[in-house]
Write a protein that holds these residues in place. Sequence first.
Motif, PDB file in Angstrom:
ATOM      1  N   ASP A 202       0.826  -1.201   0.000  1.00 22.10           N
ATOM      2  CA  ASP A 202       0.000   0.000   0.000  1.00 22.10           C
ATOM      3  C   ASP A 202       0.864   1.257   0.000  1.00 22.10           C
ATOM      4  O   ASP A 202       1.868   1.336   0.712  1.00 22.10           O
ATOM      5  N   PRO A 226      10.328  -5.560   3.038  1.00 22.13           N
ATOM      6  CA  PRO A 226       9.889  -6.640   3.934  1.00 22.13           C
ATOM      7  C   PRO A 226       8.418  -7.017   3.731  1.00 22.13           C
ATOM      8  O   PRO A 226       8.055  -8.177   3.872  1.00 22.13           O
ATOM      9  N   GLN A 227       7.596  -6.032   3.407  1.00 23.82           N
ATOM     10  CA  GLN A 227       6.189  -6.355   3.165  1.00 23.82           C
ATOM     11  C   GLN A 227       6.008  -6.981   1.793  1.00 23.82           C
ATOM     12  O   GLN A 227       5.166  -7.851   1.605  1.00 23.82           O
ATOM     13  N   ARG A 304       5.066 -12.554   9.526  1.00 23.62           N
ATOM     14  CA  ARG A 304       4.900 -11.984  10.867  1.00 23.62           C
ATOM     15  C   ARG A 304       3.915 -10.831  10.814  1.00 23.62           C
ATOM     16  O   ARG A 304       3.988  -9.991   9.922  1.00 23.62           O
ATOM     17  N   GLY A 305       3.034 -10.796  11.789  1.00 22.88           N
ATOM     18  CA  GLY A 305       2.114  -9.655  11.854  1.00 22.88           C
ATOM     19  C   GLY A 305       0.888  -9.828  10.990  1.00 22.88           C
ATOM     20  O   GLY A 305      -0.020  -9.029  11.042  1.00 22.88           O
ATOM     21  N   TYR A 306       0.888 -10.907  10.173  1.00 23.91           N
ATOM     22  CA  TYR A 306      -0.285 -11.147   9.344  1.00 23.91           C
ATOM     23  C   TYR A 306      -1.007 -12.375   9.865  1.00 23.91           C
ATOM     24  O   TYR A 306      -1.727 -13.023   9.139  1.00 23.91           O
ATOM     25  N   THR A 308      -3.592 -13.320  11.636  1.00 25.18           N
ATOM     26  CA  THR A 308      -4.994 -13.624  11.430  1.00 25.18           C
ATOM     27  C   THR A 308      -5.312 -13.797   9.950  1.00 25.18           C
ATOM     28  O   THR A 308      -5.997 -14.732   9.570  1.00 25.18           O
ATOM     29  N   ALA A 336      -3.266  -5.318   7.028  1.00 20.78           N
ATOM     30  CA  ALA A 336      -3.460  -4.659   8.295  1.00 20.78           C
ATOM     31  C   ALA A 336      -3.362  -3.162   8.115  1.00 20.78           C
ATOM     32  O   ALA A 336      -2.679  -2.682   7.222  1.00 20.78           O
ATOM     33  N   GLY A 337      -4.028  -2.463   8.931  1.00 16.60           N
ATOM     34  CA  GLY A 337      -3.920  -1.008   8.888  1.00 16.60           C
ATOM     35  C   GLY A 337      -4.786  -0.391   7.812  1.00 16.60           C
ATOM     36  O   GLY A 337      -4.870   0.810   7.700  1.00 16.60           O
ATOM     37  N   ALA A 338      -5.398  -1.219   6.953  1.00 15.56           N
ATOM     38  CA  ALA A 338      -6.245  -0.652   5.917  1.00 15.56           C
ATOM     39  C   ALA A 338      -7.609  -0.324   6.477  1.00 15.56           C
ATOM     40  O   ALA A 338      -8.052  -0.916   7.430  1.00 15.56           O
TER      41      ALA A 338
END
Lengths: 338, 254
Positions: A202, A226-227, A304-306, A308, A336-338
Motif C-alpha cells: 500500500d 519486507p512487506q 509476521r504480523g499477518y 490472522t 493490516a492497517g487498511a
Amino acid sequence: MTTETQSGRARPEAIKAVPVRHPGRWVAIAVLAVLAAMFLHLVLTNDRFNWRFIFVTMGEGKRGAMFTGPVLEGLRGTLLLTVVAMLIGVGLGIVLAIMRLSTNPVLSGVAFVYTWVFRAVPRLVLAILFGNLGILWERIGLGLPFDRQIGNLFGIHDLNAQFYSIKATDLLSGFLAGALALGLSEAAYMAEIVRAGIQSVDEGQSEAAAALGLARGQVLRRIVLPQAMRVIVPPTGNETIAMVKDTSLVAFVPVSFELFFQLQAISSRTFIVLPVLIAACLWYLIICSVLMVVQFFVERHFSRGYGTAGKARMRLSGLSAEQGGGAVPTSGPGGAGA
Amino acid sequence: MTDEMVRADNVHKSFGSLEVLKGIDLVVKQGEVSCVLGPSGSGKSTFLRCINHLEKINAGRIFVDGDLIGYRERGGKLHELKEREVAAQRRAIGMVFQRFNLFPHMTVLQNVMEAPCRVKRESKSEVRDRAVALLDRVGLGEKKDSYPAQLSGGQQQRVAIARALAMRPKLMLFDEPTSALDPELVGEVLDVMKDLARDGMTMIVVTHEIGFAREVGDSLIFMDGGVVVEQGPPREVIGNPQQERTKAFLSKVL
Ligand SMILES: Nc1ncnc2c1ncn2[C@@H]1O[C@H](COP(=O)(O)OP(=O)(O)OP(=O)(O)O)[C@@H](O)[C@H]1O
Ligand SMILES: [Mg+2]
C-alpha cells in the motif's frame, strides 16, 4: 429485550446431524489405490529398473549410480550453480525492479529493455551463446572504456589503458558462463516478481515512512521490501526450483561440473539408460524437497504480523479443497492497517 | 515572528490541469490547535500533505517554524532541497493518517521505535524507554508486543499518534484521524488528541468532529474549492457563519 428472552430459555440440544455422504470420493479412492498398487508392483518386480545399480553398486567395488564420486561432484556443481545463478538473479532482479519503478525514464527504459530481451531468449540458447562469447572478444578487461578509439583519435596507436584483463575463453568457459547465462536470464523474471511485490504494498506505507523522516533507501529497505516479501517469496521458490532443473542446460556451454551431465556420462559408458534417468529424478526430487522446506520457513518468517489473515487464508484453502475447488470469496482483512 | 509555527503564503497546487489549492493563506501560532473543515474534495488533505512536502506546491511558500519547506531561497532563486534535507524537515512534523498506515510487519513497539532508531541514531535503550512511555501515555503500554492487525482501529490510531510523537515533532498534522473508526472508538482517539493539545502541541487537524473543533480548537478554517472561505474562532465560525457556503456546509454536518 431480546437478550432477556433468549437467556430465559433453555439451551437447545446440540446438533447431531448425519453428515453428507460422499460416495464419489470413496470410488475415487478405490481407483487410486488400485493404480498405486499396480505401479508399486511394476516398480518393484520389473528388474529393468535395476534398483541395485542405482543404490547399491554399479559393478565390482563401485558405489551405486546415485552415489559415485563424479555424480556427487556433479550434484555439488548443480547446487553451486543454483545458488550463484539465483544470487545474481535475485540481486540484479531487485535492482531492475527498482529501476523499472523509478521516475527516471532512462532507468526504467533500460530495465524494460533488459527484461524484454532476456525473457525472449531461451535459456538453452543463452547458455550456448555465453559458452561461445569468447569468439567475440579475445580478452576481457577492466579499464578506460574505448581506450583504442581514444588513442587513435590522438594519433597513439595501440593505447592500452586496461588495468586488468583476462583471456575471454578462460573467464567465460564453463562454470562462470553457465552461471551468468542462468543468472542474467533469471534476473529478468525476478525483476517482474519483485516489481509485483513492491507494487502490492500500500502506498500509505511509504508515505507514512517518508512523513516520519526516513530516507528513500530506508523506506525501501525497512518498510516496503519486507512487506513485498510476502508476495515475492512464493514465486521465488518456484523460480529456485525451476533453476535447479535448468542447471542441466549448462551441459551445452559446455560445463561438465553438473549433476545430469555426470549421470548421463554413466549411461553412455554403461549403456544403462533407465536407472540412470531414475537416479536423476530422485536427486532432483530430493533437492526440491529440501527447498520446499526452506521456503516454508522463509514464508513463515515474512508473514509476521499477518497472523490472522494468514490463518484465514489457510482455513479458506482447506475449505475450498474439501469442496473440490471453487474458492469462496471472503472479505478477509486485505492488509493490516487498511 | 518566532511564535508563528506554520505560515502558508498564497499556496497553489495543481494535479495536471486540475487546480486543487488556489491560494491558501494561513498562520498557525505556536501551541495553537487549528481545525480544518470542508466538503470532500475541497483540498484539505492536499494542503496538509503540502505542509510536510509529501506534495510539491506549484506556487507560494510554506514555512514551518521559520524554515521554508522543500526549498532554499538564494539570490532570489528557489533551489530544491536535497532528499536528505527534506527528510530532516519532515522529522519536525508528525503526521497521522485517516487509515493509520502502521507498519504491519512490525510490533507496536517496533513501529514507534523505527524512525527514531533509523534517523536520529539515538541509543536504542533510550528510544525504547521513550517509546514505552509514549505507549503508556496513549494507554497502550500492554499492547507493545502485539502486531497492528491484532488491534482495534482506535488502538491502531493511538499507536500511530505515539509513533509520530516519538520523533518529538514541533507540529502535528492530523488528516481525519477518526473518520475510519467505529463511532464508539472515536472518543478514545480524540481524548489522546485533547491531551496533546493541553500539553501545548501545535496541531492542524482536518476533521468532521465539530464538537472537537469547538472544544479544543483555537481557530477553525473552512475550506471549499481550494480556497479558505472563512476562518476565525471555532465558536464564532460554527455559531455564526458569515459565508453562504459555510452555512450550507454546517447545516449538513451539524
Ligand atoms: N495524487 C492526486 N492526483 C490527482 N488528483 C488528486 C490527487 N490527490 C488529490 N487529488 C484531487 O484533488 C482534489 C482534492 O483532494 P483532497 O484529497 O485534498 O480532498 P479532501 O478535501 O481531503 O477530501 P476528503 O474530505 O474526501 O478527504 C480532489 O478532487 C482529488 O481528486
Ligand atoms: Mg482528505
